[in-house]
Each structure stands twice: as C-alpha cells, then as structure tokens.
Scaffold this motif. Sequence first.
Motif, PDB file in Angstrom:
ATOM      1  N   VAL A   1       0.826  -1.109   0.007  1.00 47.60           N
ATOM      2  CA  VAL A   1      -0.125   0.126   0.055  1.00 47.60           C
ATOM      3  C   VAL A   1       0.879   1.108   0.032  1.00 47.60           C
ATOM      4  O   VAL A   1       1.942   1.399   0.932  1.00 47.60           O
ATOM      5  N   ILE A   2       0.311   2.168  -0.917  1.00 49.66           N
ATOM      6  CA  ILE A   2       1.045   3.595  -0.758  1.00 49.66           C
ATOM      7  C   ILE A   2      -0.058   4.287   0.226  1.00 49.66           C
ATOM      8  O   ILE A   2      -1.184   4.427  -0.232  1.00 49.66           O
ATOM      9  N   VAL A   3       0.810   5.086   1.090  1.00 51.06           N
ATOM     10  CA  VAL A   3      -0.198   5.954   2.061  1.00 51.06           C
ATOM     11  C   VAL A   3       0.449   7.241   1.649  1.00 51.06           C
ATOM     12  O   VAL A   3       1.815   7.608   1.786  1.00 51.06           O
ATOM     13  N   ARG A   4      -0.541   8.193   1.467  1.00 47.53           N
ATOM     14  CA  ARG A   4      -0.195   9.388   0.967  1.00 47.53           C
ATOM     15  C   ARG A   4      -0.747  10.381   2.223  1.00 47.53           C
ATOM     16  O   ARG A   4      -1.811  10.501   2.580  1.00 47.53           O
ATOM     17  N   THR A   5       0.306  11.306   2.650  1.00 52.69           N
ATOM     18  CA  THR A   5      -0.191  12.483   3.621  1.00 52.69           C
ATOM     19  C   THR A   5       0.583  13.871   3.146  1.00 52.69           C
ATOM     20  O   THR A   5       1.587  13.575   2.389  1.00 52.69           O
ATOM     21  N   ARG A   6       0.346  14.891   4.014  1.00 45.22           N
ATOM     22  CA  ARG A   6       1.104  15.964   3.606  1.00 45.22           C
ATOM     23  C   ARG A   6       2.303  15.761   4.293  1.00 45.22           C
ATOM     24  O   ARG A   6       2.520  15.187   5.158  1.00 45.22           O
ATOM     25  N   PRO A   7       3.415  16.431   3.645  1.00 40.66           N
ATOM     26  CA  PRO A   7       4.778  16.394   4.290  1.00 40.66           C
ATOM     27  C   PRO A   7       4.877  16.640   5.786  1.00 40.66           C
ATOM     28  O   PRO A   7       5.744  15.819   6.397  1.00 40.66           O
ATOM     29  N   GLU A   8       4.196  17.537   6.148  1.00 42.25           N
ATOM     30  CA  GLU A   8       4.205  17.875   7.447  1.00 42.25           C
ATOM     31  C   GLU A   8       3.753  16.990   8.436  1.00 42.25           C
ATOM     32  O   GLU A   8       3.933  17.302   9.616  1.00 42.25           O
ATOM     33  N   ASP A   9       2.822  16.276   8.122  1.00 41.32           N
ATOM     34  CA  ASP A   9       2.118  15.117   8.915  1.00 41.32           C
ATOM     35  C   ASP A   9       2.979  13.957   8.755  1.00 41.32           C
ATOM     36  O   ASP A   9       2.267  12.943   9.364  1.00 41.32           O
ATOM     37  N   LEU A  10       3.664  13.795   7.733  1.00 38.34           N
ATOM     38  CA  LEU A  10       4.432  12.310   7.677  1.00 38.34           C
ATOM     39  C   LEU A  10       5.063  11.862   9.073  1.00 38.34           C
ATOM     40  O   LEU A  10       4.794  10.425   9.070  1.00 38.34           O
ATOM     41  N   ALA A  11       5.718  12.507   9.716  1.00 41.50           N
ATOM     42  CA  ALA A  11       6.140  11.849  11.109  1.00 41.50           C
ATOM     43  C   ALA A  11       5.224  11.253  11.913  1.00 41.50           C
ATOM     44  O   ALA A  11       5.324   9.961  12.397  1.00 41.50           O
ATOM     45  N   ALA A  12       4.136  11.969  12.063  1.00 42.47           N
ATOM     46  CA  ALA A  12       2.983  11.584  12.990  1.00 42.47           C
ATOM     47  C   ALA A  12       2.275  10.289  12.353  1.00 42.47           C
ATOM     48  O   ALA A  12       2.080   9.251  13.013  1.00 42.47           O
TER      49      ALA A  12
ATOM     50  N   ARG B   1       4.683  10.531   0.936  1.00 43.09           N
ATOM     51  CA  ARG B   1       4.363   9.186   0.746  1.00 43.09           C
ATOM     52  C   ARG B   1       5.031   7.962   1.366  1.00 43.09           C
ATOM     53  O   ARG B   1       6.361   8.282   1.661  1.00 43.09           O
ATOM     54  N   LEU B   2       4.369   6.905   1.782  1.00 47.14           N
ATOM     55  CA  LEU B   2       5.166   5.899   2.739  1.00 47.14           C
ATOM     56  C   LEU B   2       4.577   4.748   1.861  1.00 47.14           C
ATOM     57  O   LEU B   2       3.557   4.380   1.559  1.00 47.14           O
ATOM     58  N   VAL B   3       5.626   3.687   1.825  1.00 44.06           N
ATOM     59  CA  VAL B   3       5.183   2.508   1.424  1.00 44.06           C
ATOM     60  C   VAL B   3       5.108   1.713   2.454  1.00 44.06           C
ATOM     61  O   VAL B   3       5.851   1.631   3.347  1.00 44.06           O
ATOM     62  N   LEU B   4       3.728   0.803   2.622  1.00 42.28           N
ATOM     63  CA  LEU B   4       3.667  -0.068   3.698  1.00 42.28           C
ATOM     64  C   LEU B   4       3.190  -1.440   3.271  1.00 42.28           C
ATOM     65  O   LEU B   4       2.530  -1.486   2.232  1.00 42.28           O
ATOM     66  N   VAL B   5       3.654  -2.393   4.114  1.00 42.83           N
ATOM     67  CA  VAL B   5       3.250  -3.870   3.687  1.00 42.83           C
ATOM     68  C   VAL B   5       2.267  -4.289   4.872  1.00 42.83           C
ATOM     69  O   VAL B   5       2.705  -3.750   6.149  1.00 42.83           O
TER      70      VAL B   5
END
Length: 112
Positions: free
Chosen positions: A6-17, A40-44
Amino acid sequence: MSILGVIVRTRPEDLAAVEQALRGLPGTDVAERQGQADGRLVLVIEDSAERAASAVMAEIAMWPLVLNTSLVYEYSGPDAPSPDAGVQGYADWRASLADLAGRPTAPPPTEP
C-alpha cells in the motif's frame, strides 16, 4: 494469508506522525524512506490473528491525516482470508470503509 502493498499519502508536515502511528499497528511494516520526504509511505500489511489486512488498510484510509491509500499489490494464498477476518470475497470491498475497518487497533495520528 493476505499480504497487501500500500502507498499511504499524507501532507509532508504530517508524515512523521502518520509514520509513527503506522509503525504501531500489528501486522504492518513501513519501508525505509530514501531521499526527500514528499508525503508518501510504502507499507506492507499482513493478516493478523485479530484482523484482516484489508480491514487495517480501510482503517488507515479513514485517519484524518491520511489523504489517500492506494493498493498496489495483493497476495492471497490458499489460506486467506481467515473465516473470522470479515472479508471473504472481492465484493466485500464494496462495503463502506467504516464497515470494513471494523474496530480500530490504534488511535489515528493527530496534528501536532
């Protein structure tokens, strides 16, 4: 067993949370990021004894800081899904995200 990429998409400023919350979910593995953080984060996600991978993906899609989730890979072996997982066939994806997510396993990330 089901395994989802899965690709999870968030705003760059929210990425760490969002990344921290994802790392706390059972059956999930966040790929190490290379280069600039663009949201963007790659998630399994794997089925767990408690929940189907699809239910975890649906839960993540409803988090307030998550803009989008994209299923990019799915493996479903002969042992998938478990009878208690809640998703038995392809048409089950047509339920609402709230119904598919069932019960949350972790609180969604919130804005700092």
